[in-house]
Design a protein around this motif. Structure first.
Motif, short mmCIF file in Angstrom:
data_model
loop_
_atom_site.label_atom_id
_atom_site.label_comp_id
_atom_site.label_asym_id
_atom_site.label_seq_id
_atom_site.Cartn_x
_atom_site.Cartn_y
_atom_site.Cartn_z
N GLU A 248 68.74 -96.04 10.47
CA GLU A 248 67.81 -94.93 10.66
C GLU A 248 67.68 -94.57 12.14
N TYR B 169 75.22 -91.87 7.43
CA TYR B 169 73.92 -92.46 7.11
C TYR B 169 73.76 -92.66 5.61
N GLU C 183 68.81 -91.10 13.92
CA GLU C 183 67.83 -90.35 14.70
C GLU C 183 68.38 -90.02 16.09
#
Length: 205
Positions: free
Chosen positions: A181, A156, A185
């Motif tokens: 993102e 990330y 997650e």
């Protein structure tokens, strides 16, 4: 705990984890090249998500009527919701791909989704072990899931650094930042499941 004869909740959890693994496999191996294939991809992931919701409803209904459960009722519910969170994340990712009309993947998306698939395989093996009352054997798989999530954390940061350094179009930056993102997650949701599995081990061994 689970007896030699499979408890219905163990069957439900293995079925749910199998469903998750199929969704993750589709996420990795589907080929999106144009608007038509993107639409197919989005609809298929949505179907996985809808079917997962139906599984959640069945398990909650059964829990509400069950007098005795093989492990704590709350643990079964949290594990169910944890699996559902992962598939919900996949559906959110496919929906954003469709909204942004992104027809192709990139190196980072490929790596993220591969790690998510690896996590789903470990989750499936863990639920199978849970159904066989081999709780201590689940620990190895929970650790692997957390290792994959750690790799996604690193990925990330790398993806955002590369995006901000190499992309000048602010619209593309916004779009891919959101996709990264969401994928990160999803990896976090996988880690949550791993933590829950470890909690179940501690309570029942």
């Amino acid at each position: 705990m689970f007896s030699k004869k499979k408890d219905r909740f163990s069957i439900y959890l293995v079925d749910f984890a199998t469903h998750l693994n199929k969704a993750a496999d589709y996420l990795v191996h589907s080929k999106v090249t144009d608007e038509a294939s993107l639409d197919t991809f989005s609809q298929k992931i949505k179907q996985f998500e809808t079917e997962a919701d139906e599984k959640v409803h069945v398990i909650i209904k059964e829990l509400n009527h069950a007098f005795i459960t093989p492990i704590e009722r709350e643990d079964i519910l949290q594990l169910t919701m944890g699996l559902d969170d992962i598939i919900d994340g996949m559906e959110e990712f496919s929906a954003m791909m469709s909204i942004y009309n992104i027809y192709s993947s990139d190196t980072y998306i490929d790596q993220f989704t591969n790690y998510i698939l690896l996590c789903s395989k470990e989750i499936l093996q863990s639920t199978e072990l849970l159904s066989e009352n081999k709780l201590q054997d689940m620990e190895t798989h929970a650790i692997k899931i957390k290792d994959h999530e750690t790799q996604c954390d690193t990925l990330y940061r790398e993806s955002l650094r590369t995006l901000f350094q190499n992309q000048s179009d602010p619209i593309i930056v916004i779009q891919y930042k959101e996709l990264y993102e969401i994928l990160e997650e999803i990896a976090d949701y996988c880690q949550n499941v791993a933590s829950l599995l470890q909690s179940i081990i501690m309570k029942n061994v």
